[in-house]
Design a protein around this motif. Sequence first.
Motif, PDB file in Angstrom:
ATOM      1  N   MET A   1       0.839  -1.186   0.000  1.00 39.98           N
ATOM      2  CA  MET A   1       0.000   0.000   0.000  1.00 39.98           C
ATOM      3  C   MET A   1       0.887   1.254   0.000  1.00 39.98           C
ATOM      4  O   MET A   1       1.879   1.310   0.718  1.00 39.98           O
ATOM      5  N   SER A   2       0.556   2.237  -0.821  1.00 39.61           N
ATOM      6  CA  SER A   2       1.393   3.436  -0.817  1.00 39.61           C
ATOM      7  C   SER A   2       0.646   4.610  -0.184  1.00 39.61           C
ATOM      8  O   SER A   2      -0.576   4.639  -0.118  1.00 39.61           O
ATOM      9  N   TYR A   3       1.451   5.553   0.287  1.00 37.27           N
ATOM     10  CA  TYR A   3       0.900   6.719   0.962  1.00 37.27           C
ATOM     11  C   TYR A   3       1.470   7.959   0.288  1.00 37.27           C
ATOM     12  O   TYR A   3       2.661   8.024  -0.006  1.00 37.27           O
ATOM     13  N   THR A   4       0.616   8.941   0.023  1.00 45.72           N
ATOM     14  CA  THR A   4       1.100  10.147  -0.651  1.00 45.72           C
ATOM     15  C   THR A   4       1.126  11.327   0.310  1.00 45.72           C
ATOM     16  O   THR A   4       0.128  11.614   0.982  1.00 45.72           O
ATOM     17  N   ILE A   5       2.276  11.990   0.370  1.00 45.86           N
ATOM     18  CA  ILE A   5       2.408  13.200   1.185  1.00 45.86           C
ATOM     19  C   ILE A   5       2.243  14.400   0.259  1.00 45.86           C
ATOM     20  O   ILE A   5       2.885  14.486  -0.793  1.00 45.86           O
ATOM     21  N   THR A   6       1.369  15.310   0.660  1.00 44.80           N
ATOM     22  CA  THR A   6       1.101  16.468  -0.204  1.00 44.80           C
ATOM     23  C   THR A   6       1.828  17.699   0.329  1.00 44.80           C
ATOM     24  O   THR A   6       1.814  17.987   1.520  1.00 44.80           O
ATOM     25  N   TRP A   7       2.458  18.424  -0.578  1.00 47.80           N
ATOM     26  CA  TRP A   7       3.370  19.511  -0.212  1.00 47.80           C
ATOM     27  C   TRP A   7       2.916  20.861  -0.771  1.00 47.80           C
ATOM     28  O   TRP A   7       2.309  20.947  -1.846  1.00 47.80           O
ATOM     29  N   GLY A   8       3.287  21.902  -0.043  1.00 55.91           N
ATOM     30  CA  GLY A   8       3.172  23.271  -0.544  1.00 55.91           C
ATOM     31  C   GLY A   8       4.525  23.930  -0.385  1.00 55.91           C
ATOM     32  O   GLY A   8       5.303  23.564   0.506  1.00 55.91           O
ATOM     33  N   LEU A   9       4.823  24.895  -1.230  1.00 55.37           N
ATOM     34  CA  LEU A   9       6.121  25.584  -1.187  1.00 55.37           C
ATOM     35  C   LEU A   9       5.926  27.077  -0.980  1.00 55.37           C
ATOM     36  O   LEU A   9       5.144  27.711  -1.709  1.00 55.37           O
ATOM     37  N   ILE A  20      12.705  20.654  -4.534  1.00 55.61           N
ATOM     38  CA  ILE A  20      11.436  20.122  -5.046  1.00 55.61           C
ATOM     39  C   ILE A  20      11.684  19.100  -6.155  1.00 55.61           C
ATOM     40  O   ILE A  20      11.047  18.045  -6.203  1.00 55.61           O
ATOM     41  N   ASN A  21      12.620  19.393  -7.032  1.00 56.17           N
ATOM     42  CA  ASN A  21      12.895  18.417  -8.092  1.00 56.17           C
ATOM     43  C   ASN A  21      13.433  17.111  -7.519  1.00 56.17           C
ATOM     44  O   ASN A  21      13.074  16.025  -7.977  1.00 56.17           O
ATOM     45  N   ASP A  22      14.255  17.215  -6.498  1.00 55.99           N
ATOM     46  CA  ASP A  22      14.747  15.981  -5.861  1.00 55.99           C
ATOM     47  C   ASP A  22      13.599  15.239  -5.188  1.00 55.99           C
ATOM     48  O   ASP A  22      13.472  14.027  -5.299  1.00 55.99           O
ATOM     49  N   LEU A  23      12.768  15.997  -4.505  1.00 60.53           N
ATOM     50  CA  LEU A  23      11.645  15.382  -3.787  1.00 60.53           C
ATOM     51  C   LEU A  23      10.735  14.621  -4.745  1.00 60.53           C
ATOM     52  O   LEU A  23      10.327  13.490  -4.486  1.00 60.53           O
ATOM     53  N   LEU A  24      10.470  15.234  -5.881  1.00 58.47           N
ATOM     54  CA  LEU A  24       9.499  14.635  -6.800  1.00 58.47           C
ATOM     55  C   LEU A  24      10.104  13.579  -7.715  1.00 58.47           C
ATOM     56  O   LEU A  24       9.406  12.662  -8.143  1.00 58.47           O
ATOM     57  N   PHE A  25      11.375  13.722  -8.022  1.00 59.57           N
ATOM     58  CA  PHE A  25      11.889  12.859  -9.098  1.00 59.57           C
ATOM     59  C   PHE A  25      13.063  11.957  -8.760  1.00 59.57           C
ATOM     60  O   PHE A  25      13.383  11.075  -9.534  1.00 59.57           O
ATOM     61  N   ALA A  26      13.713  12.193  -7.653  1.00 61.46           N
ATOM     62  CA  ALA A  26      14.924  11.416  -7.418  1.00 61.46           C
ATOM     63  C   ALA A  26      14.607  10.076  -6.784  1.00 61.46           C
ATOM     64  O   ALA A  26      15.167   9.733  -5.756  1.00 61.46           O
ATOM     65  N   ALA A  27      13.685   9.354  -7.374  1.00 59.00           N
ATOM     66  CA  ALA A  27      13.344   8.040  -6.820  1.00 59.00           C
ATOM     67  C   ALA A  27      14.470   7.072  -7.160  1.00 59.00           C
ATOM     68  O   ALA A  27      14.785   6.851  -8.324  1.00 59.00           O
ATOM     69  N   PRO A  29      15.698   3.590  -7.641  1.00 54.54           N
ATOM     70  CA  PRO A  29      15.074   2.281  -7.839  1.00 54.54           C
ATOM     71  C   PRO A  29      15.617   1.218  -6.886  1.00 54.54           C
ATOM     72  O   PRO A  29      14.945   0.228  -6.608  1.00 54.54           O
ATOM     73  N   SER A  30      16.805   1.451  -6.349  1.00 56.68           N
ATOM     74  CA  SER A  30      17.351   0.441  -5.440  1.00 56.68           C
ATOM     75  C   SER A  30      16.735   0.556  -4.044  1.00 56.68           C
ATOM     76  O   SER A  30      16.974  -0.265  -3.187  1.00 56.68           O
ATOM     77  N   ARG A  31      15.988   1.640  -3.809  1.00 57.63           N
ATOM     78  CA  ARG A  31      15.355   1.816  -2.505  1.00 57.63           C
ATOM     79  C   ARG A  31      13.861   2.076  -2.693  1.00 57.63           C
ATOM     80  O   ARG A  31      13.391   3.202  -2.554  1.00 57.63           O
ATOM     81  N   PRO A  32      13.126   1.017  -3.092  1.00 57.32           N
ATOM     82  CA  PRO A  32      11.702   1.232  -3.351  1.00 57.32           C
ATOM     83  C   PRO A  32      10.996   1.725  -2.093  1.00 57.32           C
ATOM     84  O   PRO A  32      11.327   1.323  -0.997  1.00 57.32           O
ATOM     85  N   THR A  33      10.084   2.644  -2.285  1.00 55.79           N
ATOM     86  CA  THR A  33       9.394   3.203  -1.134  1.00 55.79           C
ATOM     87  C   THR A  33       7.891   3.218  -1.379  1.00 55.79           C
ATOM     88  O   THR A  33       7.454   3.317  -2.525  1.00 55.79           O
ATOM     89  N   THR A  34       7.168   3.098  -0.301  1.00 57.50           N
ATOM     90  CA  THR A  34       5.712   3.157  -0.446  1.00 57.50           C
ATOM     91  C   THR A  34       5.220   4.590  -0.249  1.00 57.50           C
ATOM     92  O   THR A  34       4.047   4.863  -0.346  1.00 57.50           O
ATOM     93  N   ILE A  35       6.162   5.496   0.061  1.00 50.32           N
ATOM     94  CA  ILE A  35       5.751   6.886   0.273  1.00 50.32           C
ATOM     95  C   ILE A  35       5.988   7.690  -1.005  1.00 50.32           C
ATOM     96  O   ILE A  35       7.094   7.693  -1.560  1.00 50.32           O
ATOM     97  N   LYS A  36       4.948   8.342  -1.455  1.00 54.17           N
ATOM     98  CA  LYS A  36       5.072   9.184  -2.649  1.00 54.17           C
ATOM     99  C   LYS A  36       4.870  10.639  -2.237  1.00 54.17           C
ATOM    100  O   LYS A  36       4.288  10.914  -1.188  1.00 54.17           O
ATOM    101  N   HIS A  37       5.371  11.539  -3.086  1.00 53.27           N
ATOM    102  CA  HIS A  37       5.250  12.960  -2.769  1.00 53.27           C
ATOM    103  C   HIS A  37       4.572  13.692  -3.926  1.00 53.27           C
ATOM    104  O   HIS A  37       4.858  13.430  -5.089  1.00 53.27           O
ATOM    105  N   LYS A  38       3.686  14.609  -3.550  1.00 59.27           N
ATOM    106  CA  LYS A  38       2.988  15.373  -4.577  1.00 59.27           C
ATOM    107  C   LYS A  38       3.012  16.849  -4.193  1.00 59.27           C
ATOM    108  O   LYS A  38       2.692  17.191  -3.050  1.00 59.27           O
ATOM    109  N   LEU A  39       3.433  17.699  -5.127  1.00 62.77           N
ATOM    110  CA  LEU A  39       3.422  19.139  -4.864  1.00 62.77           C
ATOM    111  C   LEU A  39       2.078  19.696  -5.314  1.00 62.77           C
ATOM    112  O   LEU A  39       1.703  19.576  -6.483  1.00 62.77           O
ATOM    113  N   LEU A  40       1.355  20.301  -4.384  1.00 60.61           N
ATOM    114  CA  LEU A  40       0.023  20.821  -4.728  1.00 60.61           C
ATOM    115  C   LEU A  40      -0.017  22.336  -4.841  1.00 60.61           C
ATOM    116  O   LEU A  40      -0.929  22.885  -5.448  1.00 60.61           O
TER     117      LEU A  40
END
Length: 209
Positions: A1-9, A20-27, A29-40
């Motif tokens: 199950m994944s969880y999304t954290i919503t962000w404001g700047l 922000i670019n690191d937060l959103l895109f530097a996934a 692949p060797s460290r899969p995570t169930t936490i996702k980030h979304k900038l709103l």
Amino acid sequence: MSYTITWGLLGPGRIAGKFINDLLFAADPSRPTTIKHKLLGIASNSNVKNATRFKNETINQESNTEIQCYEKYDELLANDQIQVVYIATPNFNHFELCYKCLQAGKSVLMEKPFTINAKQTEILIELSRKKKLFLMEAFWTRFNPIYEDVYKLCFEESVIGDIVTITSQLSFLFEQSDPSMDRIYNPALGGGSSLKFHHKQHCQILELM
Ligand SMILES: NC(=O)C1=CN([C@@H]2O[C@H](COP(=O)(O)OP(=O)(O)OC[C@H]3O[C@@H](n4cnc5c(N)ncnc54)[C@H](OP(=O)(O)O)[C@@H]3O)[C@@H](O)[C@H]2O)C=CC1
Ligand SMILES: O=C1OC[C@@H](O)[C@H](O)[C@H]1O
């Protein structure tokens, strides 16, 4: 199950683009995570064009249609969908903005230096505890993997014995004639080398002592 954290700047400037670019895109692949980030939301207090330019030109995101741009920081804080606010403004208003965010029920990730004095930090910690909100300084060097190695060598393997003295140097050249460097030199904006760099060294030295 994944969880999304919503962000404001708040404060769409130089460091915000990197973070922000690191937060959103530097996934990694060797460290899969169930936490996702979304900038709103992105808010600029001085000119909403800063926010829209940041959204359109700085963020490396294919689809950014969900991101709202605000012309005042307070407007972003009224967005109930935003859970965490990343504050990336000059040092002088960190305290005021963080206080407002916590009062509005937002968790906060604050650029370094956290505040410009210890009293402000105490107040914010107390408020975040009262509100049961996450609060953290964006102290990236603290998480540099090299420090894990240093701590292991010093404390687990004791390779250098008791530490009795630490010498640390950190210097950068910031062009004083460049108006965009004002926040580095101007005390009214929280400038000066103590707030810029010394806390980094102090923190790491204290951990080693
Ligand atoms: N972790 C790290 O490695 C780094 C951290 N930092 C920290 O990040 C913070 C921001 O630094 P940086 O991105 O270089 O800053 P910028 O000069 O790029 O400014 C960031 C934003 O702050 C607002 N701002 C700028 N000048 C003023 C001013 N005079 N008065 C009010 N608001 C202003 C603007 O937002 P708006 O559009 O809303 O007006 C601007 O977009 C600082 O606290 C700094 O210490 C900086 C560099 C590296
Ligand atoms: O404020 C800063 O500016 C330069 C960066 O490399 C440094 O880590 C940061 O603290």
